[in-house]
Scaffold this active site. Structure first.
Site, PDB file in Angstrom:
ATOM      1  N   GLY A  32     -19.458  33.118  10.695  1.00 46.45           N
ATOM      2  CA  GLY A  32     -18.456  33.740  10.203  1.00 46.45           C
ATOM      3  C   GLY A  32     -17.528  33.017   9.452  1.00 46.45           C
ATOM      4  O   GLY A  32     -16.613  32.371   9.687  1.00 46.45           O
TER       5      GLY A  32
ATOM      6  N   ILE B  59     -25.339  37.515   7.620  1.00 47.81           N
ATOM      7  CA  ILE B  59     -25.357  37.786   8.971  1.00 47.81           C
ATOM      8  C   ILE B  59     -23.787  38.075   9.170  1.00 47.81           C
ATOM      9  O   ILE B  59     -23.453  38.665  10.071  1.00 47.81           O
ATOM     10  CB  ILE B  59     -25.681  36.797   9.741  1.00 47.81           C
ATOM     11  CG1 ILE B  59     -26.067  37.244  10.957  1.00 47.81           C
ATOM     12  CG2 ILE B  59     -25.006  35.350   9.373  1.00 47.81           C
ATOM     13  CD1 ILE B  59     -26.865  35.806  11.664  1.00 47.81           C
ATOM     14  N   ASP B  60     -22.905  37.792   8.172  1.00 47.09           N
ATOM     15  CA  ASP B  60     -21.481  37.707   8.702  1.00 47.09           C
ATOM     16  C   ASP B  60     -20.981  39.073   8.456  1.00 47.09           C
ATOM     17  O   ASP B  60     -19.724  39.104   8.616  1.00 47.09           O
ATOM     18  CB  ASP B  60     -20.606  36.757   7.699  1.00 47.09           C
ATOM     19  CG  ASP B  60     -20.802  35.261   7.740  1.00 47.09           C
ATOM     20  OD1 ASP B  60     -21.658  34.849   8.741  1.00 47.09           O
ATOM     21  OD2 ASP B  60     -20.664  34.530   6.877  1.00 47.09           O
TER      22      ASP B  60
ATOM     23  N   ASP C  97     -23.569  37.863  -1.062  1.00 46.35           N
ATOM     24  CA  ASP C  97     -22.682  38.144  -1.996  1.00 46.35           C
ATOM     25  C   ASP C  97     -23.130  37.306  -3.377  1.00 46.35           C
ATOM     26  O   ASP C  97     -23.169  38.056  -4.485  1.00 46.35           O
ATOM     27  CB  ASP C  97     -21.148  37.885  -2.013  1.00 46.35           C
ATOM     28  CG  ASP C  97     -20.874  36.595  -0.944  1.00 46.35           C
ATOM     29  OD1 ASP C  97     -21.938  36.104  -0.656  1.00 46.35           O
ATOM     30  OD2 ASP C  97     -19.849  36.130  -1.029  1.00 46.35           O
TER      31      ASP C  97
ATOM     32  N   TYR D 216     -27.127  28.599  14.639  1.00 51.15           N
ATOM     33  CA  TYR D 216     -28.541  28.534  13.981  1.00 51.15           C
ATOM     34  C   TYR D 216     -29.701  29.231  14.858  1.00 51.15           C
ATOM     35  O   TYR D 216     -30.575  29.961  14.429  1.00 51.15           O
ATOM     36  CB  TYR D 216     -29.099  27.344  13.622  1.00 51.15           C
ATOM     37  CG  TYR D 216     -28.260  26.886  12.412  1.00 51.15           C
ATOM     38  CD1 TYR D 216     -28.257  27.308  11.105  1.00 51.15           C
ATOM     39  CD2 TYR D 216     -27.370  25.795  12.449  1.00 51.15           C
ATOM     40  CE1 TYR D 216     -27.521  27.002   9.933  1.00 51.15           C
ATOM     41  CE2 TYR D 216     -26.721  25.275  11.261  1.00 51.15           C
ATOM     42  CZ  TYR D 216     -26.660  25.905  10.085  1.00 51.15           C
ATOM     43  OH  TYR D 216     -26.117  25.510   8.997  1.00 51.15           O
TER      44      TYR D 216
HETATM   45  N1  LIG Z   1     -21.419  33.840  -8.969  1.00 49.41           N
HETATM   46  C1  LIG Z   1     -22.704  33.430  -9.083  1.00 49.41           C
HETATM   47  N2  LIG Z   1     -23.442  33.880 -10.130  1.00 49.41           N
HETATM   48  C2  LIG Z   1     -24.938  33.888 -10.070  1.00 49.41           C
HETATM   49  N3  LIG Z   1     -25.499  33.369  -9.360  1.00 49.41           N
HETATM   50  C3  LIG Z   1     -24.943  32.957  -7.876  1.00 49.41           C
HETATM   51  C4  LIG Z   1     -23.522  32.989  -7.847  1.00 49.41           C
HETATM   52  N4  LIG Z   1     -23.215  32.794  -6.461  1.00 49.41           N
HETATM   53  C5  LIG Z   1     -24.357  32.467  -5.980  1.00 49.41           C
HETATM   54  N5  LIG Z   1     -25.478  32.380  -6.952  1.00 49.41           N
HETATM   55  C6  LIG Z   1     -26.762  32.316  -6.394  1.00 49.41           C
HETATM   56  O1  LIG Z   1     -27.167  33.003  -5.524  1.00 49.41           O
HETATM   57  C7  LIG Z   1     -28.001  32.461  -4.628  1.00 49.41           C
HETATM   58  C8  LIG Z   1     -27.651  32.437  -3.278  1.00 49.41           C
HETATM   59  O2  LIG Z   1     -26.091  32.379  -3.289  1.00 49.41           O
HETATM   60  P1  LIG Z   1     -25.386  31.749  -1.734  1.00 49.41           P
HETATM   61  O3  LIG Z   1     -24.044  31.945  -1.851  1.00 49.41           O
HETATM   62  O4  LIG Z   1     -25.997  30.572  -1.315  1.00 49.41           O
HETATM   63  O5  LIG Z   1     -25.718  33.064  -0.573  1.00 49.41           O
HETATM   64  P2  LIG Z   1     -25.656  34.475  -0.452  1.00 49.41           P
HETATM   65  O6  LIG Z   1     -26.320  35.357  -1.502  1.00 49.41           O
HETATM   66  O7  LIG Z   1     -26.313  34.676   0.903  1.00 49.41           O
HETATM   67  O8  LIG Z   1     -24.037  34.576  -0.433  1.00 49.41           O
HETATM   68  C9  LIG Z   1     -28.106  31.070  -5.011  1.00 49.41           C
HETATM   69  O9  LIG Z   1     -29.340  30.785  -5.902  1.00 49.41           O
HETATM   70  C10 LIG Z   1     -26.909  30.810  -5.977  1.00 49.41           C
HETATM   71  O10 LIG Z   1     -27.136  29.933  -7.095  1.00 49.41           O
HETATM   72  O1  LIG Z   2     -26.116  25.912   6.750  1.00 49.64           O
HETATM   73  P1  LIG Z   2     -26.314  26.931   5.769  1.00 49.64           P
HETATM   74  O2  LIG Z   2     -27.739  27.446   5.676  1.00 49.64           O
HETATM   75  O3  LIG Z   2     -25.864  26.844   4.467  1.00 49.64           O
HETATM   76  O4  LIG Z   2     -25.734  28.314   6.274  1.00 49.64           O
HETATM   77  C1  LIG Z   2     -24.556  28.297   6.922  1.00 49.64           C
HETATM   78  C2  LIG Z   2     -23.570  29.562   6.381  1.00 49.64           C
HETATM   79  O5  LIG Z   2     -24.505  30.741   6.173  1.00 49.64           O
HETATM   80  C3  LIG Z   2     -24.182  31.818   6.712  1.00 49.64           C
HETATM   81  O6  LIG Z   2     -24.811  32.305   7.839  1.00 49.64           O
HETATM   82  C4  LIG Z   2     -24.375  33.032   5.780  1.00 49.64           C
HETATM   83  O7  LIG Z   2     -23.897  32.830   4.677  1.00 49.64           O
HETATM   84  P2  LIG Z   2     -24.520  33.464   3.435  1.00 49.64           P
HETATM   85  O8  LIG Z   2     -24.159  34.971   3.667  1.00 49.64           O
HETATM   86  O9  LIG Z   2     -23.647  33.101   2.267  1.00 49.64           O
HETATM   87  O10 LIG Z   2     -25.927  33.047   3.154  1.00 49.64           O
HETATM   88  C5  LIG Z   2     -22.667  31.562   7.132  1.00 49.64           C
HETATM   89  O11 LIG Z   2     -22.083  32.153   8.337  1.00 49.64           O
HETATM   90  C6  LIG Z   2     -22.588  29.997   7.437  1.00 49.64           C
HETATM   91  O12 LIG Z   2     -21.463  29.368   7.066  1.00 49.64           O
HETATM   92 MG   LIG Z   3     -22.271  34.339   0.560  1.00 51.12          MG
END
Ligand SMILES: Nc1ncnc2c1ncn2[C@@H]1O[C@H](COP(=O)(O)OP(=O)(O)O)[C@@H](O)[C@H]1O
Ligand SMILES: O=P(O)(O)OC[C@H]1O[C@](O)(COP(=O)(O)O)[C@@H](O)[C@@H]1O
Ligand SMILES: [Mg+2]
Length: 533
Positions: free
Chosen positions: A321, A276-277, A247, A433
């Site tokens: 999750g 993965i969630d 997201d 993990y």
């Molecule tokens: N609201 C946002 N606006 C722009 N970039 C974001 C936002 N939230 C997260 N990102 C960027 O997206 C990347 C991944 O976000 P993260 O939340 O760690 O994982 P995921 O995409 O799996 O949810 C990171 O580089 C982060 O800086």
């Molecule tokens: O320890 P890390 O690498 O930050 O990831 C932990 C988190 O990543 C996840 O596997 C997935 O999160 P994202 O989809 O935001 O990457 C969560 O279930 C978990 O809390």
């Molecule tokens: Mg996320």
């Protein structure tokens, strides 16, 4: 009704309708449908930098097709942007797929431009037609000459089984289907755009990566800087950007697309949702989820074997999750060895009537052992109340969770050994993990291939600022905001959760009003040491 992007811009040449304010919505009427066109007069040209890229076709203001409504029976198309919205003179070419040996035998090689995918497929006779998305797949016309494409792929956020398959299939799909040779890997997530050298990706280089867990391109959290990223896209002459992530990543992709549109660049931005969630809304499920549920069976099985071999064995398995308990729910349902499943969406309590301790007591008496599956985001409020730590966030701004697994294990052990004076054999397993790091299974591999190919077809066809995914089993192009506006969570009033409750026969923790009152009185009595209820 012709919904093709080119026909829309032909039927309603956007720039013949002038607008003097910076934002204005105009309704243009068509015999069949009402089209809401939002024209944004923005700063195309002001941002033009001195580059020889094919992106600088003109200095016209970008127009965004936000959605179209079929006026008489409630048909809504939630469309994705197309490059011709702000580059109306962009030439198109016959798709190279027309000459593909593999695709030449397909009855309908190309997706009909009018094909849409319905968000709701269970309807009644008089239902309105509702929301639809553009169907994914190859188009007859493409808006890039293969030899002029310079694509890049980036992976961001946490790991998930199948990322490597998506990378492999974008590379092979671009190469084999469209003859695109120039593909770059951006290493270590968004920050890699501006802090790392790129890696040249070829089908040969990626041919075996689907057998490996993790991401061949590495990943990171944080580091999203829209301007620096788009500057870099321009500087490197990249015109297709494939962004694999959850997201947060997709929100970042939407910002990149907005900036690309503002600068009037001929850059297709395509998102592939990863988590993965399974917490991404709209799509049927996310890739890697099946693999995770399957792998979780091994941990649950181990816990079951362990507790079945000892007296008063209590197994606890923690699964991933953060805010959504899908892995825990599906792993529990699949296993049938689980006595109780705790997820973030369903608050639980330990003490009193209908609480977890009472349930454990019953199961130990009945079976001599039990297995609990707990999603990492469950019961966070209880852990927080007892473990006094500062609220921490990761580099992306996600709240760092407190570890519910050891907390729950200790609570149960203390209660039974100290208060109930029953010796219990606690076996706590945290495979989180280990599950996340494995390669995807066969069905996820096929799914990842479809996602990657959908993204490639969409980008080649000139769509931009979109994400891909199956909606009711048909792959579609989805507006990014639609998948990021709210997370997908387990519906406690849905039939799947009811199936789980029925299969485990665990307490629902939704106490009846009378139970709630009784529980409050018992708790009150315990604290004040009053005996009368
Ligand atoms: N609201 C946002 N606006 C722009 N970039 C974001 C936002 N939230 C997260 N990102 C960027 O997206 C990347 C991944 O976000 P993260 O939340 O760690 O994982 P995921 O995409 O799996 O949810 C990171 O580089 C982060 O800086
Ligand atoms: O320890 P890390 O690498 O930050 O990831 C932990 C988190 O990543 C996840 O596997 C997935 O999160 P994202 O989809 O935001 O990457 C969560 O279930 C978990 O809390
Ligand atoms: Mg996320």
């Amino acid at each position: 009704m012709d919904l093709s992007a080119s026909s829309l811009s032909k039927t309603h040449p956007p720039f013949s309708l002038s607008s003097t304010s910076s934002f204005s919505d105009q309704l243009t009427f068509h015999p069949n449908y009402v089209q809401l066109l939002r024209f944004r007069r923005s700063h195309c040209g002001l941002f033009l930098r001195n580059l020889p890229s094919i992106s600088r076709q003109n200095n016209l203001p970008p127009a965004r097709l936000s959605n179209q409504t079929f006026d008489n029976d409630g048909f809504v198309l939630e469309d994705v942007p197309h490059l011709t919205n702000f580059l109306p003179d962009l030439p198109s070419y016959p798709s190279p797929l027309q000459k593909s040996q593999a695709y030449s035998i397909v009855k309908n090689t190309f997706v009909n431009p009018e094909d849409v995918v319905a968000q709701t497929i269970v309807v009644q006779k008089d239902s309105r037609r509702g929301v639809h998305f553009r169907r994914a797949g190859p188009r007859e016309k493409v808006y890039f000459k293969p030899e002029e494409v310079r694509a890049c792929i980036v992976t961001c956020g946490g790991l998930c089984p199948g990322i490597n398959t998506v990378i492999r299939e974008i590379v092979c799909g671009l190469n084999n289907m469209y003859g695109v040779k120039d593909i770059l890997g951006i290493e270590e997530g968004y920050k890699g755009f501006y802090s790392k050298n790129t890696l040249r990706l070829t089908p040969k280089l990626v041919s075996d990566i689907h057998k490996l867990g993790g991401t061949f391109l590495r990943t990171s959290r944080g580091g999203h800087d829209t301007h620096k990223i788009v500057d870099n896209i321009e500087d490197r002459g990249i015109n297709q950007v494939y962004i694999i992530g959850g997201d947060g990543t997709q929100k970042g992709a939407a910002l990149i697309y907005e900036e690309v549109e503002k600068r009037c660049l001929q850059v297709a931005v395509a998102g592939v949702p990863k988590t993965i969630d399974n917490d991404i809304a709209v799509i049927d499920k996310s890739f890697g989820f099946d693999t995770a549920v399957e792998e979780a069976q091994r941990a649950i099985n181990a816990a079951h074997v362990e507790v079945n071999s000892v007296e008063n064995g209590i197994g606890i398995v923690k699964l991933m999750g953060r805010y959504s308990g899908f892995i825990a729910m599906h792993a529990t349902l699949a296993s049938r060895d689980v006595d109780c499943c705790l997820i973030p969406e369903s608050p639980f309590y330990l003490e009193g009537r209908g609480g977890l301790f009472e349930f454990i007591d019953q199961r130990l008496k009945e079976n001599g052992h039990l297995v609990i599956v707990v999603a990492e985001g469950a019961g966070q409020e209880y852990v927080a109340a007892e473990v006094h730590t500062l609220e921490e966030k990761d580099a992306s701004g996600n709240k760092l969770l407190l570890d519910v697994g050891p907390w729950l294990s200790n609570k149960i052990k203390d209660h039974f050994t100290k208060i109930r004076k029953i010796a219990v054999n606690m076996k706590y397993i945290d495979p989180t993990y280990m599950i996340r790091a494995i390669p995807s299974n066969a069905s996820d591999n096929v799914y990842c291939t479809l996602l990657a190919h959908s993204a490639v077809h969409g980008a080649m066809a000139g769509y931009s600022g979109f994400t891909v995914g199956p909606v009711n089993s048909r792959h579609a192009y989805l507006p990014i905001a639609r998948v990021t506006e709210r997370p997908n969570t387990v519906e406690l009033t849905g039939r799947m959760w009811a199936r789980l409750l029925e299969s485990t026969n665990q307490p629902s923790f939704v106490a009846s009003d009378q139970q709630r009152v009784d529980k409050m009185i018992i708790e009150d009595t315990n604290t004040k040491n009053i005996t009368s209820i």
